[in-house]
Every structure is written in structure tokens, then in C-alpha cells.
Write an enzyme that holds these catalytic residues in place. Structure first.
Site, PDB file in Angstrom:
ATOM      1  N   ASP A 256     141.925 104.744  -2.932  1.00 14.85           N
ATOM      2  CA  ASP A 256     141.721 104.419  -4.388  1.00 14.85           C
ATOM      3  C   ASP A 256     142.175 102.649  -4.350  1.00 14.85           C
ATOM      4  OD1 ASP A 256     142.653 103.660  -6.934  1.00 14.85           O
ATOM      5  OD2 ASP A 256     144.049 104.901  -7.454  1.00 14.85           O
ATOM      6  N   LYS A 285     138.647  98.952 -13.002  1.00 13.60           N
ATOM      7  CA  LYS A 285     139.155  97.811 -13.192  1.00 13.60           C
ATOM      8  C   LYS A 285     138.232  96.684 -13.245  1.00 13.60           C
ATOM      9  CE  LYS A 285     144.003  98.577 -13.419  1.00 13.60           C
ATOM     10  NZ  LYS A 285     144.749  99.737 -12.577  1.00 13.60           N
TER      11      LYS A 285
HETATM   12  C1  PLP Z   1     144.795 101.092 -12.815  1.00  9.65           C
HETATM   13  C2  PLP Z   1     144.667 102.163 -11.644  1.00  9.65           C
HETATM   14  C3  PLP Z   1     144.063 103.639 -12.044  1.00  9.65           C
HETATM   15  C4  PLP Z   1     143.768 104.033 -13.243  1.00  9.65           C
HETATM   16  O1  PLP Z   1     142.687 103.414 -13.910  1.00  9.65           O
HETATM   17  P1  PLP Z   1     142.428 103.597 -15.600  1.00  9.65           P
HETATM   18  O2  PLP Z   1     141.311 102.622 -15.860  1.00  9.65           O
HETATM   19  O3  PLP Z   1     143.503 102.653 -16.183  1.00  9.65           O
HETATM   20  O4  PLP Z   1     142.658 104.860 -15.818  1.00  9.65           O
HETATM   21  C5  PLP Z   1     144.144 104.224 -10.666  1.00  9.65           C
HETATM   22  N1  PLP Z   1     144.597 103.861  -9.761  1.00  9.65           N
HETATM   23  C6  PLP Z   1     144.985 102.497  -9.591  1.00  9.65           C
HETATM   24  C7  PLP Z   1     145.336 102.006  -8.078  1.00  9.65           C
HETATM   25  C8  PLP Z   1     145.412 101.659 -10.629  1.00  9.65           C
HETATM   26  O5  PLP Z   1     145.483 100.384 -10.264  1.00  9.65           O
END
Ligand code: PLP
Length: 439
Positions: A256, A285
Site C-alpha cells: 500500500d 493520494k
Molecule cells: C490515506 C490512505 C488510504 C486511504 O485512502 P483514501 O483516499 O483516504 O480512501 C489507504 N492507505 C494508506 C496507506 C493511506 O495513507
């Protein structure tokens, strides 16, 4: 500069009153919300508040606005696309913004990744990754491998499957109890990024995989930097060994990179710290430079072809999949990033963060100081009062939003030395304030 800024003819008070009474903000009470600031414009590293104050943004709008706000090239990409085609369904139709984006993504991500699923947000890209892992083993005829293994201290989003792999104590498991799928967890990697590697930190991971591999579809983790679960930086050797264990015990590895991607840690993707290739990778993001919501799940050929064997199809397809407007801005954001000397920039930011934040180490209120790439963290001994801290920071002319015991920043890459020093000084000033006995 355009002068036809969208504005409201309502008073600031009227707007804020409606906001307080009717609009939910992230993780807040409807009846007793935290205060909000009314922002009227954003330019470069500055947020402009309704009272005319311009404050320096230390948060890049939650890791996303890496090039700063109101960026001419990104604006131009959005305008050109909106005059051509804002959106068309992705079922049965395709378009060059999506194709060009996926071409670039496959160019810059680990070489084994060959297939891209465009998702509408980070959480959804995690849902998609989990579905891919489950479908992969099902297609192989193994229905028992359907659980996820996750690291404690992790954060992967707010939707149900994403929640199920967030830290079970600091995450939202207790609130939703039986509604959240039970997954397997292993210890937070306690081997710090900046210290010698101690192989003991792998024991729990290895034992958990050994014991449960028959029902584990995948290990999901944030590579190197655990973000919203605690702003913790762990040793690349842990990641390298995690990859080896996944190979040994037949688990897919889901990386992730939603927070860590696009240069934030000093590498384009944090996997590169350990030189590993995940089977599935989530990004989001900063993908559109903070302009709009877009994410992607990338899969290896093995995963994609595995799911598709015997006529299998991958079962996901959001309405706004591959939104051309978001893709066009993402293409430009990547171009802007890759054409810049981002590595040198992040390195400079890292040096300055260390210089300006390390002085807080001796303060009584501070438990730890951590810096990696363009991420700076003060971990406090006590929970931070967000409303109090927020008011303090705005008065100091900066935007920093703490959570839990953490006062942290990940500024836009375009922040200059003076601005960064101002943000850091506000952080250490606040830590100093909390260190004085009468506060
Ligand atoms: C922010 C984040 C998410 C979720 O993303 P959203 O766009 O807020 O749904 C998932 N994994 C990580 C590591 C994040 O920082």
C-alpha cells in the site's frame, strides 16, 4: 492570476455556522465538532483564510498536494480536458488520458507490475487489491486462502475491508465489532529505519505466516512508512524478508503505497528501499497532485492472468472509473514530478527537517523525533489537544494537524527553506509550550 475566484455572498459567520451545524468533517461529532478554518483560496504552499491570513501548509492536504496549490500546468491540464470530455463510462469505452496515465504508471513502478485497475479513492484501491488476492487463489481452486495478514500499526483506509486490515486497537475495529472481517495480525515492525537491523523483529511475522499460511491470501503492508497508524518508519530489511516469507509460504504481497508513493520517502516508491517487487500495489493520494480523487491498483502478470484463467473476470467497476479529468491531471502531475529534480529536493527537505526538528529531542513533552524524506514527526508523550494545537499553529502562520500523540508534517515539495523552517519552528514552539509545567 484569475480574478473571477468563486466566492460566496454569505458572511463568514453564516458559512461557518451552517458548516458547524450540518456538515460532517473527517472523524468528527455532528453535535460537538472541532473548529474548522474557512479557506478561500490556495496558492503554492499557502492556504488563504477568510480573514485574509495566508498560512504555510505543512500537510500537503494529507500527502497529496506535492506540487503545491493552483499549479499552472495542472490547472491547464484540467482546463484542456474539461473542454474536451469530463467523463465517460469506462465500460466498453476508453480514452487517451487513462491510457497515457497507465503507460506512465507501468514505466515507473516495479517492473513485474503489468496491469492497472483505476479506482476512485485510496480505500477503494485497497478493497480492489484484497478482492484481487482472494479471486487469485479462488481461480487457482484454493478457496481456503481468503484471509489477509496485516501489520499492527497499519492504516489502509476507512471502507470495510480496508478497516479490517487497519491496526485492530487504534483502528475502528472496536466500533464495528462483528461487522469487520477478522483478519490475521502480526507485530508492528519494531526495527527502526535509522538503526541497525535486529532479525528478532521478524520472529512474529515468520511464526504467524508459518502457522496460518494455508488460509492467508496475502500480506498487506505499508512499505517502510506506516502513516496514519502511527507515523512509524521501519527497516528495509524487514520488508525484504517479508517478501521472502511471502514467496516461501505462497502469500501474495500487497504494497500500500498510497501515502509513500511519488517520492515522499526519498524513493519514487518506498518498495525501492528494499529493492522488492510486490504482487499488487496500491497508489493514490499524490497521484493527481492533490487535485481530485483518483487511485490505482497495479497487479503482476501472474496475478492478473491467474484471476483471468478459465474465463474469470475481475469483479469491480465503479461508475467514475478512469475519470478522464482526474487521469489528465494525474498525467500532468507525474510529468511535472518526473521532469523535476525531485530526489534532490526531497533530500534537501529531509536535511532541513532533521536540522530544525532534532532540537526538540531534549524537550520534556517529546518522546521521539523521526524524519524520513519529506516527512517530519514529533511524537509526544501525551495525546495532543487538536483544537488547542490547531489554534496555536494558525496563529503562528502555519497549517499542521496533529493526531493522537503525533505532530507531523509532509509539506508540498515546492516549500522553500524559509517556509519549512517556519513550519518546523511552530512545531518545536508548540512542543516547548507543552513542556512548560503551567500549560
Ligand atoms: C490515506 C490512505 C488510504 C486511504 O485512502 P483514501 O483516499 O483516504 O480512501 C489507504 N492507505 C494508506 C496507506 C493511506 O495513507
Amino acid at each position: 492570476m484569475p480574478t473571477d475566484k468563486p466566492h460566496s455572498n454569505q458572511s463568514i459567520d453564516a458559512l461557518l455556522t451552517f458548516d458547524r451545524e450540518h456538515i460532517w468533517h473527517p472523524y468528527t461529532s455532528a453535535t460537538n465538532p472541532l473548529p474548522t478554518q474557512l479557506v478561500t483560496a490556495a496558492n503554492g504552499v499557502h492556504l488563504e483564510l477568510a480573514n485574509g491570513d495566508k498560512i504555510i501548509d505543512g500537510m500537503a492536504s494529507w500527502w497529496s498536494a506535492i506540487h503545491g496549490y493552483n499549479h499552472p500546468a495542472l490547472n491547464q491540464a484540467a482546463k484542456a480536458q474539461i473542454d474536451t470530455m469530463s467523463h465517460v463510462m469506462f465500460g466498453g469505452l476508453t480514452h487517451s488520458p487513462a491510457i497515457e496515465l497507465c503507460q506512465t504508471l507501468l514505466d515507473i513502478t516495479p517492473a513485474n507490475l503489468e496491469h492497472v485497475f483505476l479506482a476512485d479513492s485510496g480505500s477503494i484501491s485497497v478493497e480492489v487489491a484484497i478482492k484481487m488476492a482472494v479471486q487469485f487463489w479462488q481461480a487457482k481452486g484454493d478457496n481456503s486462502k481468503s484471509k489477509m495478514l496485516s501489520l499492527r500499526g497499519g492504516y489502509h483506509g476507512d471502507t470495510f475491508a480496508a478497516m479490517s486490515v487497519c491496526d485492530p486497537d487504534t483502528g475502528m475495529h472496536h466500533l464495528f465489532n462483528k461487522a469487520v472481517i477478522k483478519q490475521a495480525f502480526t507485530q508492528r515492525p519494531n526495527c527502526r529505519f535509522d538503526q541497525d537491523f535486529n532479525p528478532e523483529c521478524l520472529q512474529d511475522l515468520e511464526a504467524t505466516i508459518k502457522e496460518n499460511h494455508a488460509e492467508l491470501a496475502a500480506l498487506i503492508l505499508e512499505p517502510i512508512v506506516q502513516g496514519a497508524g502511527g507515523m512509524w518508519f521501519y527497516h528495509p530489511e524487514f520488508l525484504k524478508k517479508a517478501r521472502e516469507l511471502c514467496d516461501q509460504y505462497q502469500l501474495l504481497l500487497i504494497s500500500d503505497e498510497i501515502a509513500t508513493g511519488f517520492g515522499r520517502t526519498g524513493k519514487l516508491f518506498a518498495c525501492e528501499w528494499a529493492n522488492i517487487q510486490p504482487d499488487i500495489m496500491c497508489i493514490g493520494k499524490a497521484l493527481t497532485g492533490g487535485y481530485m480523487s483518483l487511485a490505482a491498483t497495479l497487479a503482476s502478470r501472474e496475478v492478473a492472468h491467474g484471476i483471468s484463467q478459465n474465463g474469470g473476470v475481475f469483479m469491480h467497476g465503479p461508475t467514475f472509473m478512469g475519470n478522464p479529468l482526474a487521469c489528465a491531471v494525474a498525467v500532468q502531475s507525474l510529468r511535472t514530478l518526473l521532469e523535476s529534480d525531485w530526489q534532490k529536493r526531497i533530500h534537501t527537505i529531509e536535511r532541513q527537517l532533521k536540522q530544525h526538528l532534532n532540537i526538540a529531542r531534549t524537550l520534556e513533552s517529546v518522546a521521539d523525533v523521526r524524519v524520513l524524506g519529506a516527512i517530519g514527526v514529533l511524537e509526544m508523550n501525551e495525546l495532543v489537544n487538536v483544537a488547542h494545537a490547531q489554534a496555536f499553529f494558525v496563529k503562528q502562520g502555519v497549517w499542521v494537524r496533529p493526531f493522537g500523540k503525533l505532530i507531523y508534517i509532509m509539506p508540498p515539495y515546492i516549500i522553500n527553506d524559509v517556509e519549512l523552517e517556519a513550519v518546523c519552528r511552530a512545531m518545536t514552539n508548540y512542543a516547548e509550550l507543552l513542556s512548560t509545567p503551567e500549560s
